[in-house]
Scaffold this motif. Sequence first.
Motif, PDB file in Angstrom:
ATOM      1  N   GLY A 335       0.844  -1.118  -0.137  1.00 13.59           N
ATOM      2  CA  GLY A 335      -0.005   0.078  -0.119  1.00 13.59           C
ATOM      3  C   GLY A 335       0.828   1.141  -0.030  1.00 13.59           C
ATOM      4  O   GLY A 335       0.634   2.297  -0.689  1.00 13.59           O
ATOM      5  N   ILE A 336       1.856   1.325   0.681  1.00 12.59           N
ATOM      6  CA  ILE A 336       2.987   2.179   0.741  1.00 12.59           C
ATOM      7  C   ILE A 336       3.575   2.583  -0.604  1.00 12.59           C
ATOM      8  O   ILE A 336       3.471   3.687  -0.787  1.00 12.59           O
ATOM      9  N   MET A 337       4.029   1.435  -1.034  1.00 11.02           N
ATOM     10  CA  MET A 337       4.705   1.650  -2.341  1.00 11.02           C
ATOM     11  C   MET A 337       3.614   2.140  -3.504  1.00 11.02           C
ATOM     12  O   MET A 337       4.000   3.035  -4.204  1.00 11.02           O
ATOM     13  N   ALA A 338       2.537   1.800  -3.507  1.00 11.22           N
ATOM     14  CA  ALA A 338       1.296   2.213  -4.410  1.00 11.22           C
ATOM     15  C   ALA A 338       1.099   3.829  -4.138  1.00 11.22           C
ATOM     16  O   ALA A 338       1.247   4.782  -5.142  1.00 11.22           O
ATOM     17  N   ALA A 339       0.870   4.264  -2.862  1.00 10.78           N
ATOM     18  CA  ALA A 339       0.971   5.561  -2.392  1.00 10.78           C
ATOM     19  C   ALA A 339       2.092   6.454  -2.892  1.00 10.78           C
ATOM     20  O   ALA A 339       1.970   7.642  -3.525  1.00 10.78           O
ATOM     21  N   VAL A 340       3.179   5.814  -2.707  1.00  7.70           N
ATOM     22  CA  VAL A 340       4.427   6.756  -3.174  1.00  7.70           C
ATOM     23  C   VAL A 340       4.413   6.791  -4.772  1.00  7.70           C
ATOM     24  O   VAL A 340       4.523   8.079  -5.184  1.00  7.70           O
ATOM     25  N   GLN A 341       4.200   6.074  -5.543  1.00  3.29           N
ATOM     26  CA  GLN A 341       4.075   5.936  -7.152  1.00  3.29           C
ATOM     27  C   GLN A 341       2.995   7.046  -7.333  1.00  3.29           C
ATOM     28  O   GLN A 341       3.245   7.780  -8.203  1.00  3.29           O
ATOM     29  N   VAL A 342       1.792   6.922  -7.062  1.00  5.16           N
ATOM     30  CA  VAL A 342       0.971   7.958  -7.309  1.00  5.16           C
ATOM     31  C   VAL A 342       0.884   9.209  -6.811  1.00  5.16           C
ATOM     32  O   VAL A 342       0.957  10.405  -7.424  1.00  5.16           O
ATOM     33  N   GLY A 343       1.701   9.556  -5.550  1.00  4.77           N
ATOM     34  CA  GLY A 343       2.225  10.885  -5.244  1.00  4.77           C
ATOM     35  C   GLY A 343       3.289  11.348  -6.181  1.00  4.77           C
ATOM     36  O   GLY A 343       3.286  12.627  -6.459  1.00  4.77           O
ATOM     37  N   ARG A 344       4.375  10.738  -6.621  1.00  7.31           N
ATOM     38  CA  ARG A 344       5.237  11.079  -7.520  1.00  7.31           C
ATOM     39  C   ARG A 344       4.560  11.718  -8.904  1.00  7.31           C
ATOM     40  O   ARG A 344       4.726  12.647  -9.226  1.00  7.31           O
ATOM     41  N   LEU A 345       3.629  10.683  -9.335  1.00  8.52           N
ATOM     42  CA  LEU A 345       2.901  11.024 -10.559  1.00  8.52           C
ATOM     43  C   LEU A 345       1.871  12.338 -10.392  1.00  8.52           C
ATOM     44  O   LEU A 345       1.755  13.039 -11.432  1.00  8.52           O
ATOM     45  N   LYS A 346       1.312  12.640  -9.405  1.00  3.69           N
ATOM     46  CA  LYS A 346       0.497  13.674  -8.915  1.00  3.69           C
ATOM     47  C   LYS A 346       1.277  14.801  -9.199  1.00  3.69           C
ATOM     48  O   LYS A 346       0.885  15.783  -9.780  1.00  3.69           O
ATOM     49  N   ASP A 347       2.672  15.022  -8.603  1.00  8.72           N
ATOM     50  CA  ASP A 347       3.649  16.027  -8.772  1.00  8.72           C
ATOM     51  C   ASP A 347       3.932  16.344 -10.156  1.00  8.72           C
ATOM     52  O   ASP A 347       4.359  17.488 -10.481  1.00  8.72           O
ATOM     53  N   GLU A 348       3.881  15.218 -11.053  1.00  8.57           N
ATOM     54  CA  GLU A 348       4.359  15.442 -12.344  1.00  8.57           C
ATOM     55  C   GLU A 348       2.926  15.734 -13.194  1.00  8.57           C
ATOM     56  O   GLU A 348       3.191  15.834 -14.531  1.00  8.57           O
ATOM     57  N   GLY A 349       1.855  15.854 -12.287  1.00  7.15           N
ATOM     58  CA  GLY A 349       0.749  16.064 -13.084  1.00  7.15           C
ATOM     59  C   GLY A 349       0.205  15.158 -14.113  1.00  7.15           C
ATOM     60  O   GLY A 349      -0.439  15.025 -15.055  1.00  7.15           O
ATOM     61  N   LYS A 350       0.716  13.471 -13.594  1.00  9.57           N
ATOM     62  CA  LYS A 350       0.351  12.363 -14.448  1.00  9.57           C
ATOM     63  C   LYS A 350      -0.498  11.547 -13.647  1.00  9.57           C
ATOM     64  O   LYS A 350      -0.455  10.376 -13.738  1.00  9.57           O
ATOM     65  N   ALA A 351      -1.352  11.933 -12.583  1.00 11.98           N
ATOM     66  CA  ALA A 351      -2.013  11.139 -11.808  1.00 11.98           C
ATOM     67  C   ALA A 351      -3.520  11.007 -12.395  1.00 11.98           C
ATOM     68  O   ALA A 351      -4.083  12.213 -12.096  1.00 11.98           O
ATOM     69  N   ALA A 352      -3.960  10.122 -12.638  1.00 15.20           N
ATOM     70  CA  ALA A 352      -5.624  10.032 -13.216  1.00 15.20           C
ATOM     71  C   ALA A 352      -6.221   9.876 -12.050  1.00 15.20           C
ATOM     72  O   ALA A 352      -5.869   9.029 -10.997  1.00 15.20           O
ATOM     73  N   PRO A 353      -7.435  10.560 -12.017  1.00 11.66           N
ATOM     74  CA  PRO A 353      -8.368  10.247 -10.675  1.00 11.66           C
ATOM     75  C   PRO A 353      -8.571   8.763 -10.311  1.00 11.66           C
ATOM     76  O   PRO A 353      -8.776   8.350  -9.284  1.00 11.66           O
ATOM     77  N   GLU A 354      -8.604   7.846 -11.353  1.00  9.31           N
ATOM     78  CA  GLU A 354      -8.840   6.405 -11.407  1.00  9.31           C
ATOM     79  C   GLU A 354      -7.536   5.772 -10.349  1.00  9.31           C
ATOM     80  O   GLU A 354      -8.022   4.883  -9.732  1.00  9.31           O
ATOM     81  N   MET A 355      -6.584   6.308 -10.766  1.00 10.90           N
ATOM     82  CA  MET A 355      -5.530   5.790  -9.873  1.00 10.90           C
ATOM     83  C   MET A 355      -5.564   6.100  -8.384  1.00 10.90           C
ATOM     84  O   MET A 355      -5.487   5.265  -7.238  1.00 10.90           O
ATOM     85  N   ILE A 356      -6.333   7.121  -7.992  1.00  9.58           N
ATOM     86  CA  ILE A 356      -6.292   7.527  -6.587  1.00  9.58           C
ATOM     87  C   ILE A 356      -7.472   6.728  -6.030  1.00  9.58           C
ATOM     88  O   ILE A 356      -7.464   6.396  -5.156  1.00  9.58           O
ATOM     89  N   SER A 357      -8.600   6.637  -7.060  1.00  7.74           N
ATOM     90  CA  SER A 357      -9.914   5.559  -6.543  1.00  7.74           C
ATOM     91  C   SER A 357      -9.249   4.239  -6.310  1.00  7.74           C
ATOM     92  O   SER A 357      -9.625   3.584  -5.204  1.00  7.74           O
ATOM     93  N   MET A 358      -8.206   3.817  -6.997  1.00  7.37           N
ATOM     94  CA  MET A 358      -7.614   2.449  -6.939  1.00  7.37           C
ATOM     95  C   MET A 358      -6.722   2.335  -5.498  1.00  7.37           C
ATOM     96  O   MET A 358      -7.187   1.501  -4.586  1.00  7.37           O
ATOM     97  N   ILE A 359      -5.948   3.601  -5.245  1.00  5.75           N
ATOM     98  CA  ILE A 359      -5.277   3.232  -3.828  1.00  5.75           C
ATOM     99  C   ILE A 359      -6.157   3.374  -2.529  1.00  5.75           C
ATOM    100  O   ILE A 359      -5.866   2.983  -1.545  1.00  5.75           O
ATOM    101  N   LYS A 360      -7.123   4.737  -2.794  1.00  3.23           N
ATOM    102  CA  LYS A 360      -8.149   4.799  -1.663  1.00  3.23           C
ATOM    103  C   LYS A 360      -8.812   3.482  -1.544  1.00  3.23           C
ATOM    104  O   LYS A 360      -8.959   3.156  -0.293  1.00  3.23           O
TER     105      LYS A 360
END
Length: 424
Positions: A335-360
Amino acid sequence: MFRPICRHVARQFIAPVRSAAIGTRSMHTPVPFDWADPLNAKNLFTEEEIAISETAEAYCQERMLPRVLEAYRNENFDRKIIEEMGELGLLGASIQGYECAGVSSVAAGLITRAVERVDSGYRSGYSVQSSLAMGGIDDFGTEELKERLLPRMAKGELLGCFGLTEPNHGSDPGSMETTAKPHPTKNGYYSLSGSKTWITNSPIADVLLVWAKLDGKIRGFVIERDQCPPGTLETPPIKNKNGLRASLTGMIQLDNCPVPEANMFPDIVGLRGPFSCLNSARYGIAWGTMGALEDCISRTREYALDRKQFKGNPIAKYQLVQKKLADATTDAAYGIMAAVQVGRLKDEGKAAPEMISMIKRQNCDRALVNARTLQEVFGGNAVSDEYGIGRHVANLFVTQTYEGQSDIHALILGRAITGFQAFC
Ligand code: TGC
Ligand code: FAD
């Protein structure tokens, strides 16, 4: 004792620090395994992120943890916690400017994880202030609103809440009934009427971000409690909750409440407004629930090593107990690894809302399932609130429910996978 996190720090876009060169350790010298960080997630954080995380962890363990048992028993949220977090620069930490720290999304996630390691209710109060109220104003408010409110919210002088859910519309906020219309007697004001329910922080919030329909379209309004005439705004608490008891929850009741036109978000229309705020908060919950699960693991491990049954063996020696710990530890690490990945993508403007739904969804579900299983290791003592595990289990049911119940996130993912809308 606690070092405030530096304000105005440049946002971290840099690649994670790799601490050791590949190949320096022979395959024959095993790397030691750390059960508290099984996949060495720390290796993915920058030095600044580690420093911020340590500040947050120290504050949470030394100042929050000693208060939580009484707070939970008495269903009380200590308002001073928000001021203390403000002093440390933890509030709205990922916002740029307005006296906020401007840290990376991963650093903000690490703060959230530290808070929820203590209690999901404290994390709720923190998330609503930082991601939903401050985040919403930062994303969509006028410059005047931002300059006037955000620095005071960052210091914890003003507390925010976020009113989307209504008594008849939870998973389906698009059908909300709260309305805004031009005020009949006050020029330059809207008049808001309707009810919001299950609103974190509402009973004591100074700044209430409320979503309402103007001419049938959803708009965001910032209500300032001290500007509301008597009888136009009521925020009764919802008492006797069986989870999240260290957080204050209430209603928002609006009866022709006058709100200045300048307090309406000018450019955002429709559900995209509230859902954009929810992206940040849902991302934070994905981190936070891993903190709660990690605390369950640590408490269970300690208990299992200490508790002896059958020939004086610690119950940690038994395979079934070990499997429970192995499953939970694996889920927390993933869970932590997935959250780190989405966090990095978020800062690069590359996080789709569905990625956030997936980790939430995944992190909330796994945290709840594992916490319930680990609770068994405590036997009868699980029933005593002194052991803390039951509190996490009750809290984690709530995290799985709010900000989109897990099945709703499954439908969001199902729609993205198949192209078919399955909500109705
Ligand atoms: P749908 O057609 O899917 O979307 C309508 C418009 O919204 C846009 N959108 C998003 N935009 C940004 N980020 C997202 N994640 C977005 N999701 C949707 C979408 O593009 C569209 O925009 P536009 O411009 O084309 O109009 O709307 P729908 O009515 O079909 O939605 C269905 C569904 C299930 C996805 C949605 O209603 C949903 O997510 N329901 C869950 C409700 C929820 O999460 N409520 C949370 C309340 S706040 C809370 O719980 C705080 S607790 C905090 C704490 O204490 O910690
Ligand atoms: P419902 O929408 O009635 O759903 C009930 C069940 O039906 C769920 O299991 C759901 O998944 C399922 N369901 C619904 N529709 C479908 C469908 N189409 N297909 C399949 N299953 C479906 N809200 C805010 O706005 N601000 C806050 O600060 C806030 N804080 C909260 C704090 C607490 C302690 C709690 C408990 C809630 C909070 N909420 C807040 C509200 C929360 O977001 C809602 O409870 C949540 O969105 C679910 O809505 P509901 O309770 O109306 O459930």
